[in-house]
Design a protein around this motif. Sequence first.
Motif, mmCIF file in Angstrom:
data_model
loop_
_atom_site.group_PDB
_atom_site.id
_atom_site.type_symbol
_atom_site.label_atom_id
_atom_site.label_comp_id
_atom_site.label_asym_id
_atom_site.label_seq_id
_atom_site.Cartn_x
_atom_site.Cartn_y
_atom_site.Cartn_z
ATOM 1 N N ARG A 185 0.841 -1.200 0.000
ATOM 2 C CA ARG A 185 0.000 0.000 0.000
ATOM 3 C C ARG A 185 0.876 1.250 0.000
ATOM 4 O O ARG A 185 1.761 1.396 0.846
ATOM 5 C CB ARG A 185 -0.905 -0.023 1.223
ATOM 6 C CG ARG A 185 -1.843 -1.231 1.257
ATOM 7 C CD ARG A 185 -2.263 -1.581 2.659
ATOM 8 N NE ARG A 185 -1.102 -1.925 3.486
ATOM 9 C CZ ARG A 185 -1.190 -2.322 4.755
ATOM 10 N NH1 ARG A 185 -2.367 -2.421 5.329
ATOM 11 N NH2 ARG A 185 -0.101 -2.609 5.442
ATOM 12 N N ILE A 186 0.615 2.123 -0.949
ATOM 13 C CA ILE A 186 1.430 3.327 -1.131
ATOM 14 C C ILE A 186 0.582 4.572 -0.919
ATOM 15 O O ILE A 186 -0.544 4.664 -1.423
ATOM 16 C CB ILE A 186 2.049 3.354 -2.542
ATOM 17 C CG1 ILE A 186 3.042 2.197 -2.707
ATOM 18 C CG2 ILE A 186 2.744 4.686 -2.815
ATOM 19 C CD1 ILE A 186 3.630 2.089 -4.107
ATOM 20 N N GLU A 227 -3.484 9.121 11.126
ATOM 21 C CA GLU A 227 -4.775 8.456 11.287
ATOM 22 C C GLU A 227 -4.705 6.980 10.896
ATOM 23 O O GLU A 227 -5.392 6.142 11.482
ATOM 24 C CB GLU A 227 -5.834 9.156 10.429
ATOM 25 C CG GLU A 227 -6.178 10.564 10.901
ATOM 26 C CD GLU A 227 -7.147 11.248 9.964
ATOM 27 O OE1 GLU A 227 -7.392 10.705 8.856
ATOM 28 O OE2 GLU A 227 -7.666 12.325 10.322
ATOM 29 N N GLY A 228 -3.869 6.670 9.904
ATOM 30 C CA GLY A 228 -3.854 5.309 9.372
ATOM 31 C C GLY A 228 -2.858 4.373 10.013
ATOM 32 O O GLY A 228 -2.846 3.175 9.697
ATOM 33 N N ILE A 259 9.057 4.167 8.090
ATOM 34 C CA ILE A 259 8.464 3.734 6.829
ATOM 35 C C ILE A 259 9.350 4.223 5.690
ATOM 36 O O ILE A 259 9.939 5.310 5.776
ATOM 37 C CB ILE A 259 7.024 4.293 6.682
ATOM 38 C CG1 ILE A 259 6.308 3.666 5.483
ATOM 39 C CG2 ILE A 259 7.032 5.815 6.585
ATOM 40 C CD1 ILE A 259 4.815 3.996 5.434
ATOM 41 N N PRO A 260 9.517 3.447 4.620
ATOM 42 C CA PRO A 260 10.325 3.936 3.501
ATOM 43 C C PRO A 260 9.641 5.085 2.774
ATOM 44 O O PRO A 260 8.446 5.028 2.490
ATOM 45 C CB PRO A 260 10.471 2.703 2.598
ATOM 46 C CG PRO A 260 9.339 1.808 2.970
ATOM 47 C CD PRO A 260 9.063 2.060 4.417
ATOM 48 N N VAL A 261 10.418 6.129 2.499
ATOM 49 C CA VAL A 261 9.930 7.289 1.755
ATOM 50 C C VAL A 261 10.786 7.439 0.504
ATOM 51 O O VAL A 261 12.012 7.541 0.591
ATOM 52 C CB VAL A 261 10.006 8.581 2.594
ATOM 53 C CG1 VAL A 261 9.563 9.782 1.755
ATOM 54 C CG2 VAL A 261 9.164 8.458 3.854
ATOM 55 N N ALA A 292 -1.677 1.589 7.709
ATOM 56 C CA ALA A 292 -2.459 1.472 6.482
ATOM 57 C C ALA A 292 -1.595 1.590 5.237
ATOM 58 O O ALA A 292 -2.068 1.342 4.129
ATOM 59 C CB ALA A 292 -3.547 2.544 6.461
ATOM 60 N N PHE A 293 -0.318 1.971 5.408
ATOM 61 C CA PHE A 293 0.567 2.164 4.260
ATOM 62 C C PHE A 293 1.902 1.460 4.489
ATOM 63 O O PHE A 293 2.346 1.293 5.622
ATOM 64 C CB PHE A 293 0.803 3.658 4.016
ATOM 65 C CG PHE A 293 -0.462 4.441 3.813
ATOM 66 C CD1 PHE A 293 -1.119 4.406 2.592
ATOM 67 C CD2 PHE A 293 -1.006 5.194 4.841
ATOM 68 C CE1 PHE A 293 -2.298 5.114 2.401
ATOM 69 C CE2 PHE A 293 -2.180 5.908 4.657
ATOM 70 C CZ PHE A 293 -2.834 5.867 3.435
ATOM 71 N N ASP A 294 2.528 1.071 3.369
ATOM 72 C CA ASP A 294 3.834 0.414 3.425
ATOM 73 C C ASP A 294 4.951 1.299 2.894
ATOM 74 O O ASP A 294 6.130 1.027 3.147
ATOM 75 C CB ASP A 294 3.802 -0.883 2.605
ATOM 76 C CG ASP A 294 2.765 -1.855 3.118
ATOM 77 O OD1 ASP A 294 2.883 -2.278 4.280
ATOM 78 O OD2 ASP A 294 1.827 -2.187 2.357
ATOM 79 N N LEU A 295 4.594 2.353 2.155
ATOM 80 C CA LEU A 295 5.598 3.241 1.565
ATOM 81 C C LEU A 295 4.946 4.576 1.238
ATOM 82 O O LEU A 295 3.752 4.632 0.926
ATOM 83 C CB LEU A 295 6.192 2.606 0.304
ATOM 84 C CG LEU A 295 7.258 3.385 -0.470
ATOM 85 C CD1 LEU A 295 8.344 2.434 -0.994
ATOM 86 C CD2 LEU A 295 6.645 4.149 -1.654
#
Length: 256
Positions: A4-5, A44-45, A81-83, A52-55
Amino acid sequence: MKKRILLVEDDGIIAIANRRALENEGYEVQVAYTGESAVERMQEGCTESGCAFDLVLMDINLGSGMDGTEAAREILGFLDIPVVFLSSHTEPEVVRKTEQITSYGYVVKSSPATVLFASITMAFRLHDARMAAEKAERRNRILSHVANSRNTIIIITDRNRITTWVNDACEKLTGYTREELIGRNTGDLLQGAGTDPTVVAEIRRAMNVHQEYQGEILNYTKNGTPYRIDMDIQPVFDESGEHTHFVAIQRDITSR
């Protein structure tokens, strides 16, 4: 499960194009159009139970508000988290600025889509590798603490139950030196007349089929003094599933 991005892009047309391209590559994508909304979405996520996100795919220029580097700093302040930065800028000072924040990737917007996809894949790999290394380091610190504990006896043997390593607590309790224990079967060495043969048989039966064993047994020190231990014997396997050795963690319960 799809990765999820969170795509952070203030240009609506570019956001739609990148979202479609990423979704065609199998990613789930949500879009934030400002730095402030990106930070809010991440807050929030993402909770203690998961995110809720992976990247985060972060544009640098995001209009009049918070820019991408500021948003990335905010997010990384509360979440690992990777950015990956996405920008039209190629100036060295801009690239260096992002590297001071995180080093998972910097993609120029004019690059082919394959470059973007490859950068995202590499960012996931780098992050997974770093997390695995940190996990291994934490595990090693715990093992080091246990190994150096004066109250926990640790004996490591090969698959044939020949001792390959013991900690200081084992030497202190048994009266045998490390040199006297290594290369021998410590069970045969430490068991004596009062050791229950039924327990010995249970231990051997479990080890023969590479199963763990938990229980108590009466052993003897080098000078013949009996002592009782509570032990946990664990078989260890390599990445291919082959049994390689045993680790026995013991606690002296004689005075209990």
